[in-house]
Motif scaffolding. Structure first.
Motif, PDB file in Angstrom:
ATOM      1  N   PHE A  26       0.828  -1.207   0.000  1.00 54.98           N
ATOM      2  CA  PHE A  26       0.000   0.000   0.000  1.00 54.98           C
ATOM      3  C   PHE A  26       0.866   1.262   0.000  1.00 54.98           C
ATOM      4  O   PHE A  26       0.521   2.256  -0.653  1.00 54.98           O
ATOM      5  CB  PHE A  26      -0.939   0.006   1.211  1.00 54.98           C
ATOM      6  CG  PHE A  26      -2.226  -0.723   0.967  1.00 54.98           C
ATOM      7  CD1 PHE A  26      -3.238  -0.154   0.219  1.00 54.98           C
ATOM      8  CD2 PHE A  26      -2.431  -1.989   1.487  1.00 54.98           C
ATOM      9  CE1 PHE A  26      -4.429  -0.821  -0.005  1.00 54.98           C
ATOM     10  CE2 PHE A  26      -3.616  -2.672   1.268  1.00 54.98           C
ATOM     11  CZ  PHE A  26      -4.617  -2.089   0.516  1.00 54.98           C
ATOM     12  N   ILE A  27       1.969   1.242   0.728  1.00 50.27           N
ATOM     13  CA  ILE A  27       2.847   2.411   0.764  1.00 50.27           C
ATOM     14  C   ILE A  27       3.432   2.675  -0.616  1.00 50.27           C
ATOM     15  O   ILE A  27       3.507   3.813  -1.094  1.00 50.27           O
ATOM     16  CB  ILE A  27       3.962   2.203   1.806  1.00 50.27           C
ATOM     17  CG1 ILE A  27       3.376   2.221   3.216  1.00 50.27           C
ATOM     18  CG2 ILE A  27       5.022   3.296   1.678  1.00 50.27           C
ATOM     19  CD1 ILE A  27       4.361   1.784   4.267  1.00 50.27           C
ATOM     20  N   ARG A  28       3.860   1.594  -1.282  1.00 51.35           N
ATOM     21  CA  ARG A  28       4.460   1.759  -2.606  1.00 51.35           C
ATOM     22  C   ARG A  28       3.437   2.215  -3.651  1.00 51.35           C
ATOM     23  O   ARG A  28       3.784   2.905  -4.610  1.00 51.35           O
ATOM     24  CB  ARG A  28       5.081   0.436  -3.065  1.00 51.35           C
ATOM     25  CG  ARG A  28       6.291  -0.031  -2.267  1.00 51.35           C
ATOM     26  CD  ARG A  28       7.402   1.019  -2.266  1.00 51.35           C
ATOM     27  NE  ARG A  28       8.681   0.492  -1.834  1.00 51.35           N
ATOM     28  CZ  ARG A  28       9.069   0.358  -0.586  1.00 51.35           C
ATOM     29  NH1 ARG A  28       8.244   0.702   0.391  1.00 51.35           N
ATOM     30  NH2 ARG A  28      10.273  -0.122  -0.283  1.00 51.35           N
ATOM     31  N   LEU A  29       2.171   1.821  -3.460  1.00 51.95           N
ATOM     32  CA  LEU A  29       1.144   2.187  -4.430  1.00 51.95           C
ATOM     33  C   LEU A  29       0.545   3.563  -4.161  1.00 51.95           C
ATOM     34  O   LEU A  29      -0.216   4.075  -4.985  1.00 51.95           O
ATOM     35  CB  LEU A  29       0.025   1.128  -4.431  1.00 51.95           C
ATOM     36  CG  LEU A  29       0.436  -0.269  -4.915  1.00 51.95           C
ATOM     37  CD1 LEU A  29      -0.712  -1.264  -4.719  1.00 51.95           C
ATOM     38  CD2 LEU A  29       0.868  -0.233  -6.377  1.00 51.95           C
ATOM     39  N   ALA A  30       0.866   4.151  -3.018  1.00 53.02           N
ATOM     40  CA  ALA A  30       0.323   5.471  -2.678  1.00 53.02           C
ATOM     41  C   ALA A  30       0.932   6.544  -3.577  1.00 53.02           C
ATOM     42  O   ALA A  30       2.062   6.397  -4.063  1.00 53.02           O
ATOM     43  CB  ALA A  30       0.609   5.787  -1.214  1.00 53.02           C
ATOM     44  N   PRO A  31       0.200   7.641  -3.820  1.00 55.05           N
ATOM     45  CA  PRO A  31       0.745   8.722  -4.653  1.00 55.05           C
ATOM     46  C   PRO A  31       1.992   9.323  -4.022  1.00 55.05           C
ATOM     47  O   PRO A  31       2.136   9.375  -2.804  1.00 55.05           O
ATOM     48  CB  PRO A  31      -0.404   9.746  -4.686  1.00 55.05           C
ATOM     49  CG  PRO A  31      -1.628   8.965  -4.333  1.00 55.05           C
ATOM     50  CD  PRO A  31      -1.193   7.891  -3.411  1.00 55.05           C
ATOM     51  N   GLY A  32       2.902   9.786  -4.868  1.00 54.51           N
ATOM     52  CA  GLY A  32       4.139  10.382  -4.381  1.00 54.51           C
ATOM     53  C   GLY A  32       5.337   9.520  -4.720  1.00 54.51           C
ATOM     54  O   GLY A  32       5.213   8.300  -4.888  1.00 54.51           O
ATOM     55  N   ASP A  33       6.481  10.154  -4.808  1.00 56.11           N
ATOM     56  CA  ASP A  33       7.707   9.456  -5.189  1.00 56.11           C
ATOM     57  C   ASP A  33       8.838   9.924  -4.275  1.00 56.11           C
ATOM     58  O   ASP A  33       9.203  11.104  -4.280  1.00 56.11           O
ATOM     59  CB  ASP A  33       8.061   9.758  -6.648  1.00 56.11           C
ATOM     60  CG  ASP A  33       9.145   8.841  -7.186  1.00 56.11           C
ATOM     61  OD1 ASP A  33       9.884   8.276  -6.364  1.00 56.11           O
ATOM     62  OD2 ASP A  33       9.241   8.700  -8.417  1.00 56.11           O
ATOM     63  N   PRO A  34       9.400   9.006  -3.460  1.00 52.12           N
ATOM     64  CA  PRO A  34      10.498   9.418  -2.573  1.00 52.12           C
ATOM     65  C   PRO A  34      11.738   9.864  -3.332  1.00 52.12           C
ATOM     66  O   PRO A  34      12.539  10.651  -2.806  1.00 52.12           O
ATOM     67  CB  PRO A  34      10.773   8.148  -1.749  1.00 52.12           C
ATOM     68  CG  PRO A  34      10.266   7.033  -2.586  1.00 52.12           C
ATOM     69  CD  PRO A  34       9.085   7.584  -3.314  1.00 52.12           C
ATOM     70  N   VAL A  35      11.919   9.371  -4.544  1.00 52.63           N
ATOM     71  CA  VAL A  35      13.077   9.774  -5.342  1.00 52.63           C
ATOM     72  C   VAL A  35      13.028  11.275  -5.609  1.00 52.63           C
ATOM     73  O   VAL A  35      14.049  11.973  -5.522  1.00 52.63           O
ATOM     74  CB  VAL A  35      13.137   8.975  -6.658  1.00 52.63           C
ATOM     75  CG1 VAL A  35      14.217   9.530  -7.577  1.00 52.63           C
ATOM     76  CG2 VAL A  35      13.387   7.499  -6.379  1.00 52.63           C
ATOM     77  N   LEU A  36      11.861  11.799  -5.936  1.00 53.52           N
ATOM     78  CA  LEU A  36      11.715  13.238  -6.188  1.00 53.52           C
ATOM     79  C   LEU A  36      11.971  14.045  -4.919  1.00 53.52           C
ATOM     80  O   LEU A  36      12.495  15.163  -4.977  1.00 53.52           O
ATOM     81  CB  LEU A  36      10.313  13.529  -6.734  1.00 53.52           C
ATOM     82  CG  LEU A  36       9.936  12.799  -8.033  1.00 53.52           C
ATOM     83  CD1 LEU A  36       8.544  13.213  -8.489  1.00 53.52           C
ATOM     84  CD2 LEU A  36      10.969  13.083  -9.135  1.00 53.52           C
ATOM     85  N   THR A  37      11.582  13.460  -3.759  1.00 47.02           N
ATOM     86  CA  THR A  37      11.847  14.145  -2.490  1.00 47.02           C
ATOM     87  C   THR A  37      13.335  14.191  -2.195  1.00 47.02           C
ATOM     88  O   THR A  37      13.874  15.210  -1.761  1.00 47.02           O
ATOM     89  CB  THR A  37      11.108  13.424  -1.346  1.00 47.02           C
ATOM     90  OG1 THR A  37       9.711  13.391  -1.621  1.00 47.02           O
ATOM     91  CG2 THR A  37      11.345  14.139  -0.023  1.00 47.02           C
ATOM     92  N   ILE A  38      14.012  13.074  -2.455  1.00 51.93           N
ATOM     93  CA  ILE A  38      15.449  13.004  -2.194  1.00 51.93           C
ATOM     94  C   ILE A  38      16.209  13.983  -3.082  1.00 51.93           C
ATOM     95  O   ILE A  38      17.132  14.682  -2.637  1.00 51.93           O
ATOM     96  CB  ILE A  38      15.963  11.571  -2.411  1.00 51.93           C
ATOM     97  CG1 ILE A  38      15.328  10.625  -1.388  1.00 51.93           C
ATOM     98  CG2 ILE A  38      17.475  11.502  -2.318  1.00 51.93           C
ATOM     99  CD1 ILE A  38      15.613   9.167  -1.643  1.00 51.93           C
ATOM    100  N   LEU A  39      15.823  14.048  -4.352  1.00 48.91           N
ATOM    101  CA  LEU A  39      16.503  14.932  -5.302  1.00 48.91           C
ATOM    102  C   LEU A  39      16.085  16.386  -5.159  1.00 48.91           C
ATOM    103  O   LEU A  39      16.660  17.268  -5.808  1.00 48.91           O
ATOM    104  CB  LEU A  39      16.249  14.448  -6.732  1.00 48.91           C
ATOM    105  CG  LEU A  39      16.862  13.087  -7.092  1.00 48.91           C
ATOM    106  CD1 LEU A  39      16.443  12.659  -8.490  1.00 48.91           C
ATOM    107  CD2 LEU A  39      18.387  13.144  -6.989  1.00 48.91           C
ATOM    108  N   ASN A  40      15.030  16.624  -4.341  1.00 50.46           N
ATOM    109  CA  ASN A  40      14.578  17.996  -4.079  1.00 50.46           C
ATOM    110  C   ASN A  40      14.221  18.708  -5.389  1.00 50.46           C
ATOM    111  O   ASN A  40      14.733  19.803  -5.691  1.00 50.46           O
ATOM    112  CB  ASN A  40      15.662  18.762  -3.326  1.00 50.46           C
ATOM    113  CG  ASN A  40      15.121  20.006  -2.631  1.00 50.46           C
ATOM    114  OD1 ASN A  40      13.901  20.185  -2.530  1.00 50.46           O
ATOM    115  ND2 ASN A  40      16.017  20.854  -2.162  1.00 50.46           N
ATOM    116  N   VAL A  41      13.337  18.088  -6.152  1.00 51.12           N
ATOM    117  CA  VAL A  41      13.009  18.607  -7.482  1.00 51.12           C
ATOM    118  C   VAL A  41      12.262  19.941  -7.422  1.00 51.12           C
ATOM    119  O   VAL A  41      12.192  20.654  -8.429  1.00 51.12           O
ATOM    120  CB  VAL A  41      12.168  17.574  -8.263  1.00 51.12           C
ATOM    121  CG1 VAL A  41      12.972  16.317  -8.528  1.00 51.12           C
ATOM    122  CG2 VAL A  41      10.881  17.245  -7.511  1.00 51.12           C
ATOM    123  N   ASP A  42      11.689  20.284  -6.259  1.00 49.97           N
ATOM    124  CA  ASP A  42      10.971  21.555  -6.150  1.00 49.97           C
ATOM    125  C   ASP A  42      11.925  22.749  -6.178  1.00 49.97           C
ATOM    126  O   ASP A  42      11.530  23.866  -6.522  1.00 49.97           O
ATOM    127  CB  ASP A  42      10.149  21.592  -4.863  1.00 49.97           C
ATOM    128  CG  ASP A  42       9.007  20.592  -4.894  1.00 49.97           C
ATOM    129  OD1 ASP A  42       8.565  20.257  -6.005  1.00 49.97           O
ATOM    130  OD2 ASP A  42       8.574  20.138  -3.809  1.00 49.97           O
TER     131      ASP A  42
END
Length: 315
Positions: A26-42
């Motif tokens: 369920f965690i893996r299927l939830a919306p969001g991507d930890p890779v984008l958080t790690i890379l700080n794409v914002d």
């Protein structure tokens, strides 16, 4: 007793495997991507190649069951991994927040005992009196009021208007009063009604009339016989409702900015910090196992009839 512990341990192993697998999927299927958080794409410009390279490095390009198997293999080696956000070991972060959560849980249970035990006892001993009606009314109101709303009221009254208590953070025992009071009052309503019902049932038993016929005082009958006979159902419900208590701790920690593992897990869910979420779920499962085992053992201690039946059955 050993047979009970072994049976509970086998049940817990199956439960841990099931709950970790379901939560992992369920965690893996939830919306969001930890890779984008790690890379700080914002805040940073990141190429698609960098994103795909990090996913491959972290194993996110593997099937979910393969990822779960890799996590389970690390867990067997007592390796919970590292946080995607902070880079710290997951176990270290959980152990750092666990004392604060245990303090809050202990404080809430103490408040619950100080409220539920006298109110439930007086309500049963003086059934039909104004004390009984008042305690039942308070328990109904307490059950109807959400814990977070009660917390906001206490913050406004005792923290903002009167300025008696701090409302945020963890700075000594005084910071524990408001969150413990909030959670303790929220859960005490259930136990007031349960203890009252159990005490009334015990007061109607034959052994109470026999003790009175022998000339024992009402206080001795209540303390030695009635209260002990009434506790097993209350303890059993506590073991069953442990999950609700843990959920309540999470809400209260967020509300009061109390730095326990409850607040930690909420932040990790928002940041999609998978290793920390999985580690938290596993630690909570183990805590539930320990508490439920202790509840079973205490139930057998407080209920001589169960011990006699198990001895006769050869358990």
């Amino acid at each position: 007793m050993l047979a009970i512990i072994l049976r509970k341990l086998i049940e817990t192993i199956g439960f841990v495997l099931f709950i970790t697998l379901i939560s992992f999927l369920f965690i893996r299927l939830a919306p969001g991507d930890p890779v984008l958080t790690i890379l700080n794409v914002d805040e940073l410009s990141v190429s698609t190649e960098q994103v795909e390279a990090l996913k491959e490095e972290m194993g996110f390009n593997q099937p979910l069951l393969v990822q779960y198997g890799m996590w389970l293999a690390d867990f067997v080696r007592l390796d919970f991994g590292q946080s995607y956000v902070t880079g710290q070991p997951v176990m270290q972060m959980i152990l750092a927040g666990l004392p604060a959560t245990l303090e809050l849980t202990t404080g809430a249970l103490l408040v619950m005992l100080l409220v539920a035990l006298p109110l439930g006892s007086l309500s049963a001993l003086y059934r039909g009196s104004w004390i009984d009606h008042l305690s039942r009314l308070l328990s109904i109101v307490g059950a109807a009021v959400p814990s977070f709303w009660l917390g906001l009221i206490l913050i406004d009254l005792l923290g903002v208007r009167l300025g008696w208590l701090p409302t945020m953070g963890r700075d000594g025992w005084i910071s524990l009063i408001l969150p413990s009071l909030t959670l303790g009052l929220a859960i005490s309503s259930v136990y007031v009604r349960l203890l009252r019902s159990s005490l009334l049932d015990s007061l109607s038993q034959e052994f109470v009339r026999a003790a009175r016929a022998r000339g024992y005082s009402e206080w001795r009958i209540f303390r030695v016989h009635v209260l002990r006979h009434s506790l097993p159902p209350v303890i059993t419900v506590f073991g069953v409702s442990l999950g609700s208590l843990i959920g309540g701790v999470i809400v209260i920690e967020v509300l009061f900015a109390y730095p326990g593992i409850g607040k930690l897990i909420v932040d990790s869910i928002r940041q999609r910090d998978y290793p920390l979420i999985q580690g938290y779920i596993l630690i909570m499962a183990l805590i539930v196992f320990v508490v439920n085992t202790a509840v079973d053992l205490s139930y057998r201690y407080l209920n001589p009839e169960m011990r006699l039946k198990e001895r006769n059955a050869g358990v």
